[in-house]
Design a protein around this motif. Structure first.
Motif, mmCIF file in Angstrom:
data_model
loop_
_atom_site.group_PDB
_atom_site.id
_atom_site.type_symbol
_atom_site.label_atom_id
_atom_site.label_comp_id
_atom_site.label_asym_id
_atom_site.label_seq_id
_atom_site.Cartn_x
_atom_site.Cartn_y
_atom_site.Cartn_z
ATOM 1 N N LYS A 108 46.549 53.256 39.896
ATOM 2 C CA LYS A 108 45.723 53.007 41.089
ATOM 3 C C LYS A 108 44.766 52.246 41.476
ATOM 4 O O LYS A 108 44.153 51.554 41.579
ATOM 5 C CB LYS A 108 45.400 53.878 43.116
ATOM 6 N N ALA A 109 43.672 52.630 41.120
ATOM 7 C CA ALA A 109 42.746 51.742 40.209
ATOM 8 C C ALA A 109 42.580 50.022 39.484
ATOM 9 O O ALA A 109 42.201 49.930 39.862
ATOM 10 C CB ALA A 109 41.272 52.889 39.258
ATOM 11 N N GLU A 110 44.011 50.711 38.976
ATOM 12 C CA GLU A 110 44.105 49.219 37.721
ATOM 13 C C GLU A 110 44.773 48.775 38.519
ATOM 14 O O GLU A 110 44.743 46.857 38.542
ATOM 15 C CB GLU A 110 44.970 49.571 36.719
ATOM 16 N N LYS A 111 45.896 48.973 40.001
ATOM 17 C CA LYS A 111 46.026 48.041 40.619
ATOM 18 C C LYS A 111 45.402 47.032 41.582
ATOM 19 O O LYS A 111 45.114 46.332 41.674
ATOM 20 C CB LYS A 111 47.512 49.056 41.479
ATOM 21 N N ASP A 112 43.717 48.268 41.819
ATOM 22 C CA ASP A 112 42.769 47.600 43.612
ATOM 23 C C ASP A 112 42.299 46.320 41.820
ATOM 24 O O ASP A 112 42.130 45.281 42.916
ATOM 25 C CB ASP A 112 42.248 49.024 43.529
ATOM 26 N N LEU A 113 42.334 46.455 40.857
ATOM 27 C CA LEU A 113 41.120 46.079 39.750
ATOM 28 C C LEU A 113 41.997 44.449 40.344
ATOM 29 O O LEU A 113 41.296 43.438 40.072
ATOM 30 C CB LEU A 113 40.783 46.556 38.292
ATOM 31 N N ALA A 114 43.119 44.446 39.569
ATOM 32 C CA ALA A 114 44.366 43.289 40.043
ATOM 33 C C ALA A 114 44.060 42.328 41.012
ATOM 34 O O ALA A 114 43.812 41.328 40.668
ATOM 35 C CB ALA A 114 45.622 43.580 39.495
ATOM 36 N N ALA A 115 43.866 43.398 42.122
ATOM 37 C CA ALA A 115 43.741 42.502 43.775
ATOM 38 C C ALA A 115 42.323 41.513 43.049
ATOM 39 O O ALA A 115 42.463 40.997 44.328
ATOM 40 C CB ALA A 115 44.021 43.575 44.265
ATOM 41 N N VAL A 116 41.610 42.582 42.963
ATOM 42 C CA VAL A 116 39.770 41.708 42.705
ATOM 43 C C VAL A 116 40.024 40.656 42.500
ATOM 44 O O VAL A 116 39.046 39.833 42.603
ATOM 45 C CB VAL A 116 39.053 43.261 42.291
ATOM 46 N N THR A 117 40.859 40.873 40.916
ATOM 47 C CA THR A 117 40.806 39.435 40.194
ATOM 48 C C THR A 117 41.914 38.139 40.854
ATOM 49 O O THR A 117 41.104 37.051 41.006
ATOM 50 C CB THR A 117 41.544 39.554 38.524
ATOM 51 N N LYS A 118 42.708 38.645 41.599
ATOM 52 C CA LYS A 118 44.019 37.629 42.017
ATOM 53 C C LYS A 118 42.958 36.657 43.799
ATOM 54 O O LYS A 118 43.537 35.561 43.660
ATOM 55 C CB LYS A 118 45.042 38.098 42.738
ATOM 56 N N GLN A 119 42.227 37.778 44.391
ATOM 57 C CA GLN A 119 41.880 37.582 45.783
ATOM 58 C C GLN A 119 40.652 36.915 45.530
ATOM 59 O O GLN A 119 40.211 36.235 46.175
ATOM 60 C CB GLN A 119 42.300 39.226 46.671
ATOM 61 N N TYR A 120 39.254 37.614 44.458
ATOM 62 C CA TYR A 120 37.942 37.613 45.094
ATOM 63 C C TYR A 120 37.945 36.727 43.747
ATOM 64 O O TYR A 120 36.928 36.175 44.075
ATOM 65 C CB TYR A 120 37.313 38.810 44.790
ATOM 66 N N MET A 121 37.663 36.960 42.402
ATOM 67 C CA MET A 121 38.233 35.917 41.355
ATOM 68 C C MET A 121 37.820 34.676 41.232
ATOM 69 O O MET A 121 37.288 34.091 40.301
ATOM 70 C CB MET A 121 37.987 37.265 39.717
ATOM 71 N N VAL A 122 39.287 34.994 41.622
ATOM 72 C CA VAL A 122 39.757 33.664 41.726
ATOM 73 C C VAL A 122 38.691 32.418 42.474
ATOM 74 O O VAL A 122 38.546 31.151 42.825
ATOM 75 C CB VAL A 122 41.540 33.308 42.165
ATOM 76 N N LYS A 123 38.338 32.931 43.927
ATOM 77 C CA LYS A 123 37.297 31.756 44.934
ATOM 78 C C LYS A 123 36.002 31.697 43.408
ATOM 79 O O LYS A 123 36.043 30.360 43.725
ATOM 80 C CB LYS A 123 37.508 32.946 45.735
ATOM 81 N N LEU A 124 35.493 32.561 42.498
ATOM 82 C CA LEU A 124 34.976 32.075 42.214
ATOM 83 C C LEU A 124 34.835 31.471 41.068
ATOM 84 O O LEU A 124 34.086 29.908 40.739
ATOM 85 C CB LEU A 124 33.745 33.451 41.764
ATOM 86 N N VAL A 125 36.497 31.116 40.338
ATOM 87 C CA VAL A 125 36.047 30.502 39.531
ATOM 88 C C VAL A 125 37.141 29.178 39.652
ATOM 89 O O VAL A 125 36.594 28.370 39.413
ATOM 90 C CB VAL A 125 37.595 30.979 38.622
ATOM 91 N N LYS A 126 36.852 29.213 41.195
ATOM 92 C CA LYS A 126 37.784 27.397 41.461
ATOM 93 C C LYS A 126 35.668 27.164 41.851
ATOM 94 O O LYS A 126 36.086 25.603 41.579
ATOM 95 C CB LYS A 126 38.606 27.633 43.197
ATOM 96 N N GLU A 127 35.143 27.791 42.347
ATOM 97 C CA GLU A 127 34.075 27.312 43.281
ATOM 98 C C GLU A 127 32.876 26.799 41.362
ATOM 99 O O GLU A 127 31.946 26.348 41.374
ATOM 100 C CB GLU A 127 33.152 27.997 43.527
ATOM 101 N N LEU A 128 33.287 26.988 40.158
ATOM 102 C CA LEU A 128 32.692 27.280 38.642
ATOM 103 C C LEU A 128 32.955 26.192 38.089
ATOM 104 O O LEU A 128 32.160 25.897 37.118
ATOM 105 C CB LEU A 128 32.041 27.989 38.918
#
Length: 293
Positions: A108-128
Motif C-alpha cells: 500500500k505504501a509503495e502504491k501511494d508513493l507511486a501516486a505521489v510521483t505521477k500526480q505531484y512530482m510531475v508538476k514540479l518536473v514540468k515547472e523546473l
C-alpha cells in the motif's frame, strides 16, 4: 593717369559688389545647409531618445522576467506543499507495519508513493525542467526532502538497504520531455532527506522493540549508525550545509535513543514477561510473573 584712376575705381566697386551677400543666395543656402551647432543638438536629442527607448525596453523585459519568475515560484511552492503532505501520508502508512502485515502495508505504501510521483512530482518536473534549478531551490527543497525520506523509508523496510540518489532520479526521467534538460534531485536535498530518514527509523525501531522484534531493531540501529558515520565525513565539506549541521545533532539523538532502547532490552530482557494469558512474546510487561489461568 585719369584712365588709371577710373580703372582702379571700377575694380574697387566691382570688388565691393562681389563681396556683399546676396539675400537670395543666403535664403537658398539656408534651406540647403544646417549650422553645425544645430546639427549637433539634433543628433544628441535623437541619441537621447533612442537610448531612453532602449532603457525602457530593457526594464520592460526585466519586469516581465521577474513577474514570470514570481508566478513560477508560487506554482513551485504549491507543488512542494502537495508533495510534502502526501509523502507524509506514505510515511505514516509505513509506520503501520508489524510482523503480521508487513507485505500488505508495504504494498500500500509503495502504491501511494507511486501516486505521489505521477500526480505531484510531475508538476514540479514540468515547472523546473530546462531552467536553472538553483534559482528556485528554496521553493521546492522541502517537498523534495520529504519525498526522498518517504522513498528511502519504503526501500529500507522492503529490502533493508539504502535507496541511492541515482535510483530516485531514474524514476523522474520518464516525467520529463527527452529534448529538455530534466529535473534531477541534487545531492544536498538527498542528504537532507536522508538525515530526516533516521528520525523515522528511530520511531520504527522503538515500535519493533515493543512488538518483540529485537533483532530487527538492532538491524535498524546499525543502519542508522552507518548513515551517521558517513555523513560526519561529508558535512564539513558542504558549503551550504547550515541545515545539514543542525540535522546532524538531531540524527545523533536518534542514534542514542535506538542504542539505549536496544541496550535496555538486551541487558534487562529477563525482566520483560509475556502478558497474562498470551503465548506470544510480542507484548511485554515489566515485573509481572507467570500466572496459570
Amino acid at each position: 593717369m585719369l584712365l588709371t584712376r577710373l580703372a582702379s575705381s571700377t575694380v574697387h566697386r566691382l570688388f565691393i559688389v562681389a563681396s556683399k551677400p546676396n539675400p537670395h543666395l543666403l535664403h537658398q543656402g539656408a534651406a540647403l545647409q544646417i549650422p553645425p551647432k544645430t546639427a549637433r543638438t539634433m543628433s544628441r536629442t535623437s541619441e537621447s531618445s533612442s537610448s531612453s527607448s532602449s532603457f525602457k525596453e530593457a526594464f520592460g523585459n526585466y519586469a516581465d522576467y521577474l513577474n514570470n519568475l514570481n508566478e513560477k515560484r508560487e506554482r513551485v511552492v504549491k507543488a512542494s506543499r502537495d508533495i510534502t503532505m502526501n509523502s507524509k501520508k506514505v510515511i505514516f502508512q509505513v509506520h503501520r507495519i508489524s510482523k503480521y502485515n508487513r507485505d500488505e502495508v508495504l504494498d500500500k505504501a509503495e502504491k501511494d508513493l507511486a501516486a505521489v510521483t505521477k500526480q505531484y512530482m510531475v508538476k514540479l518536473v514540468k515547472e523546473l525542467q530546462g531552467t536553472d534549478f538553483w534559482k528556485l531551490r528554496r521553493a521546492y527543497s522541502p517537498g523534495v526532502q520529504e519525498y526522498v525520506e518517504a522513498a528511502t523509508f519504503c526501500k529500507f523496510c522492503r529490502t533493508g538497504t539504502l535507496l541511492h540518489l541515482d535510483e530516485i532520479n531514474a524514476t523522474l526521467l520518464p516525467l520529463s520531455e527527452p529534448s529538455i534538460e530534466p529535473l534531477q534531485i541534487n545531492v544536498l536535498d538527498y542528504l537532507l532527506g536522508l538525515a530526516d530518514l533516521t528520525g523515522e527509523l528511530m520511531r520504527l525501531a522503538i515500535g519493533r522493540i515493543s512488538d518483540g522484534e529485537l533483532e530487527y531493531a538492532k538491524k535498524i540501529c546499525q543502519f542508522v549508525r552507518d548513515i551517521y558515520r558517513e555523513l560526519t565525513l561529508i558535512v564539513p565539506y558542504i558549503d551550504d550545509g547550515s541545515d545539514m549541521k543542525i540535522k546532524m545533532d538531531t540524527m545523533l539523538q536518534s542514534v542514542v535513543k535506538i542504542e539505549n532502547a536496544c541496550f535496555s532490552v538486551h541487558v534487562r530482557g529477563s525482566e520483560y514477561m509475556p502478558l497474562l494469558g498470551s503465548s506470544e512474546p510480542s507484548s511485554f510487561l515489566l515485573g509481572v510473573s507467570d500466572v496459570e489461568l
